[in-house]
Design a protein around this motif. Structure first.
Motif, PDB file in Angstrom:
ATOM      1  N   TYR A   1     -10.206   0.361 -10.959  1.00 49.11           N
ATOM      2  CA  TYR A   1     -10.136   1.702 -10.390  1.00 49.11           C
ATOM      3  C   TYR A   1     -11.272   2.554 -10.957  1.00 49.11           C
ATOM      4  O   TYR A   1     -11.579   2.488 -12.155  1.00 49.11           O
TER       5      TYR A   1
ATOM      6  N   GLU B   1      -7.847   5.224  -6.197  1.00 51.83           N
ATOM      7  CA  GLU B   1      -8.347   4.893  -4.863  1.00 51.83           C
ATOM      8  C   GLU B   1      -7.305   5.335  -3.842  1.00 51.83           C
ATOM      9  O   GLU B   1      -6.176   5.658  -4.179  1.00 51.83           O
TER      10      GLU B   1
ATOM     11  N   HIS C   1     -12.484   5.008  -1.537  1.00 50.73           N
ATOM     12  CA  HIS C   1     -13.101   6.170  -2.168  1.00 50.73           C
ATOM     13  C   HIS C   1     -12.985   7.375  -1.242  1.00 50.73           C
ATOM     14  O   HIS C   1     -12.597   7.256  -0.080  1.00 50.73           O
TER      15      HIS C   1
ATOM     16  N   GLY D   1     -12.507   5.287  -6.062  1.00 50.18           N
ATOM     17  CA  GLY D   1     -12.392   4.098  -5.232  1.00 50.18           C
ATOM     18  C   GLY D   1     -11.953   2.902  -6.056  1.00 50.18           C
ATOM     19  O   GLY D   1     -11.581   3.012  -7.237  1.00 50.18           O
TER      20      GLY D   1
END
Length: 747
Positions: free
Chosen positions: A104, A136, A75, A89
């Protein structure tokens, strides 16, 4: 110091984790989330107080309109003001850590911080516009223009089955998402890269990019590689500028190698890049971890503070100035009060005490050994103006273009992308500094782990002395010492890892801008003593004015650290002086070919200093002027101590050297409030509070109640102490007793 050390941390030490979020807020660090082990992710938040190396696990309040962030890795975690912004993230959908089901994320959270330590809680802002797609291993930075506009967060790239190179903007005030239109060549899709803001530019380096030569976005099962490409986005114009292309060869190892998962941090105008891993295709056994540290100088350094006087003799000055972060050295110049004869033709020999840097050409890129170089800084070789400089051709792509040999070392020049110059050279082979407005990328020399030390202040002391360097002659000119109620502090700025020596921090009595300086002479300071027979005054006899066009600056030398012992300066040939008077950025000459001139007694010298980094010589400081001592007069008292009692303070000092007989008396003065200060705040008015043979005195509360608090730097009460022998009074030591907020009284 370029030394790694392992701090002795304590408290709630977090477990090791990867791909976490990390922000630095002053002297505290916040770490959120990350992968603790394969398939097991975290949503814990830890705070490290770096001033005490104390870890603490903090538990923010859950948001009122939803759930707190789920465990995740990859993240972004960005700080602006007193809030951190969490975006996206990768989460594991499976409850079984061995059965990793990736998901995701594109959720967005705001974390409010408490001042100094602790947090308030999470919130889920209500945003407008279209959210960025889930991802991410992206980057997020926050930028706010100084002149106009609200802060904006920019998200670039990342991974969502395949790599991305899209740019998103969030207006933090209105919480509106948008896709800004950009100009220039957008960097290749990438993940696990870094992005940092310096000035109005977002610098993007490294990451995983498509393996294919064309750079098209590959399918999820396509081949990828690590890259060493380097670009920046002008955040004011949203134009991409490429600095190092992905296909550029670097056979001489003058650039950071391809890598992903590295870290980068901006310190001032310098960007540091550390570690990462390099891998090709998807074979983990082919990946190589990097252990090198590089830095990029993005612009010339700022002007240092004015030169400060530690002590003076009849033919020398010991000087210092505040450190400028992330610089390689300082160019010190003086202007003499008395005429200095020009030197015709090429002068004779003379070996300088300091290294020589050329001020023309591009920036420098160094390869970093893992220990500090053993060659002292003053012995660095000279770049002669006649030799080939590290200039960069006007090519769009950066590629090695030419090389030239200097002193058996090879220097390689690289092309320029638009207004950006990139010049590379080996740190161990450094033969000089070059001047440019362009970035300069260099690896950093580091040495093995050492114990840590806190920097800059001495605390909880009732009495602290200031000891000037005993190796310098004890004949001292007007000096100034910073003293607090609990500690003696230097007024130099503390920098990362730099140790401030316990020495007197001494500021000139006189400072003026270069443009306003048109005449010689020390400034006068009114001394009110209440006595008619007092001969002590800092007023100097007037000197005839000097026209600005006759002013010539002479190099004292280039110094590695922010202090110098000055007893000589270099004379330039007359033709060179004429050129330098017209061109501020003229070449720094080869000091080995120049004659040196000694300082004269009883002479006023003006000083200015400029910092140097890989981009060249920065602007000069404001001008300070000092006068060498006149033979026979006593020096200034030293080792000043201030001890605070309930209703008074105790001043004491060490006697100075007296070439002409014994010390007959000392006088101590206190700067007092006066109506004249309202008209001219820089013209301090002093009252004598002591006259006698003792090397100490008491300052009563009644006398302190009349003191003027000087705000020229930090709030302080000002004292002066001087000694008298049969020749008369010598120069005074000026002491600034730094005041805390609770003790400041406005004059």
């Amino acid at each position: 110091t370029n030394q790694w050390f392992l701090p002795a941390v304590r408290g709630d030490i977090p477990p090791g984790c990867a791909a976490h979020g990390f922000v630095c807020d002053g002297t505290r660090i916040l770490v959120f989330g990350g992968m603790v082990e394969y398939g097991r992710y975290s949503n814990d938040l830890y705070e490290l107080q770096a001033s005490r190396w104390l870890w603490k696990k903090v538990k923010p309040q859950a948001p009122s309109n939803g759930s707190p962030p789920c465990p995740r890795l990859g993240h972004s975690f960005s700080l602006y003001g007193n809030k951190c912004y969490l975006f996206g993230g990768l989460a594991n959908e499976s409850e079984d850590s061995n059965n990793n089901v990736p998901r995701y994320l594109n959720d967005f959270y705001e974390l409010e911080l408490q001042h100094g330590s602790g947090v308030v809680g999470w919130s889920i802002p209500v945003t407008k516009g279209v959210l960025p797609s889930p991802r991410e291993s992206h980057t997020a930075i926050v930028y706010c223009r100084k002149d106009v506009g609200s802060p904006k967060m920019y998200i670039f790239g990342g991974m969502c089955g395949c790599r991305l190179n899209d740019l998103w903007e969030l207006d933090i005030e209105t919480m509106t998402w948008s896709r800004p239109e950009t100009k220039g060549t957008v960097p290749l899709p990438r993940s696990l890269h870094t992005a940092n803001v310096i000035g109005n530019k977002m610098y993007v380096f490294g990451g995983w990019v498509p393996q294919s030569a064309g750079g098209e976005i590959s399918a999820p099962d396509g081949e990828w590689k690590c890259t060493g490409s380097f670009s920046y986005l002008n955040l004011d114009t949203t134009e991409w500028i490429g600095l190092i292309s992905d296909c550029q060869e670097d056979k001489s190892n003058l650039l950071p190698g391809p890598r992903a998962g590295h870290c980068a941090v901006a310190v001032g105008t310098r960007l540091y890049i550390w570690s990462g891993r390099d891998g090709y295709r998807k074979a983990w056994n082919n990946q190589v971890c990097c252990k090198d540290l590089w830095y990029l100088d993005t612009e010339r350094p700022l002007a240092p503070s004015q030169v400060q006087l530690i002590r003076a003799t009849t033919n020398s000055f010991q000087l210092k100035w505040d450190e400028v972060p992330t610089v390689e050295g300082y160019l010190l110049q003086l202007h003499a009060d008395s005429p200095v004869p020009p030197v015709a033709g090429i002068p004779g020999t003379g070996v300088p005490e300091t290294s020589v840097l050329s001020s023309q050409g591009g920036c420098s890129l160094h390869q970093s050994p893992q220990s500090l170089p053993s060659v002292p800084y003053p012995e660095m070789k000279v770049d002669h103006p006649s030799q080939t400089n590290n200039l960069i051709p006007n090519n769009v792509q950066v590629a090695l273009s030419s090389s030239s040999k200097v002193e058996g070392k090879e220097k390689v020049a690289a092309p320029e992308n638009k207004a950006t110059q990139e010049t590379m050279k080996n740190h161990a082979d450094a033969t000089g500094f070059k001047e440019s407005n362009a970035p300069s990328l260099l690896p950093v020399c580091t040495s093995s782990a050492q114990t840590s030390a806190n920097v800059g202040e001495l605390h909880d002391l009732d009495k602290q002395s200031v000891n000037p360097d005993a190796s310098v002659s004890s004949t001292v000119s007007s000096t100034q010492t910073m003293v607090t109620q609990q500690a003696v502090k230097t007024e130099s700025s503390s920098t990362n890892g730099a140790v401030v020596k316990d020495e007197t921090s001494l500021t000139t009595f006189n400072s003026k801008s270069e443009a306003a300086e048109t005449a010689y002479g020390m400034p006068s300071t009114r001394v009110s003593t209440g006595q008619t027979n007092d001969s002590h005054s800092s007023r100097a006899p007037p000197r005839p004015p000097v026209k600005t066009r006759d002013r010539r600056w002479y190099d004292v030398g280039i110094f590695k650290n922010n202090s110098a012992l000055v007893s000589q300066f270099y004379l330039l040939p007359e033709e060179t002086m004429n050129i330098n008077s017209k061109m501020e950025g003229a070449d720094v000459p080869d000091y080995r070919l120049l004659k040196k001139q000694d300082l004269f007694p009883g002479t006023v010298y003006r000083f200015r200093v400029a910092a140097i980094n890989g981009c060249g010589v920065g602007p000069f400081s404001k001008i300070s002027e000092f006068k060498t001592c006149i033979p026979g007069f006593p020096g200034a008292p030293s080792t000043v101590k201030i001890t605070k009692s309930v209703d008074c303070i105790h001043l004491s000092w060490e006697p100075p050297a007296s070439p002409s007989g014994n010390i007959l008396e000392y006088s101590a003065y206190l700067a007092i409030r006066s109506t004249q200060l309202q008209e001219n705040p820089s013209q301090l008015v002093f009252m004598r509070i002591y006259c006698g043979l003792k090397t100490s005195c008491i300052v009563t509360a009644a006398q302190l109640s009349n003191a003027h608090v000087d705000y020229t730097s930090r709030p302080a009460i000002v004292f002066r102490i001087s000694a008298k022998n049969e020749r008369g009074y010598g120069p005074a030591t000026q002491v600034r007793w730094l005041q805390g907020k609770a003790t400041v009284t406005h004059s």
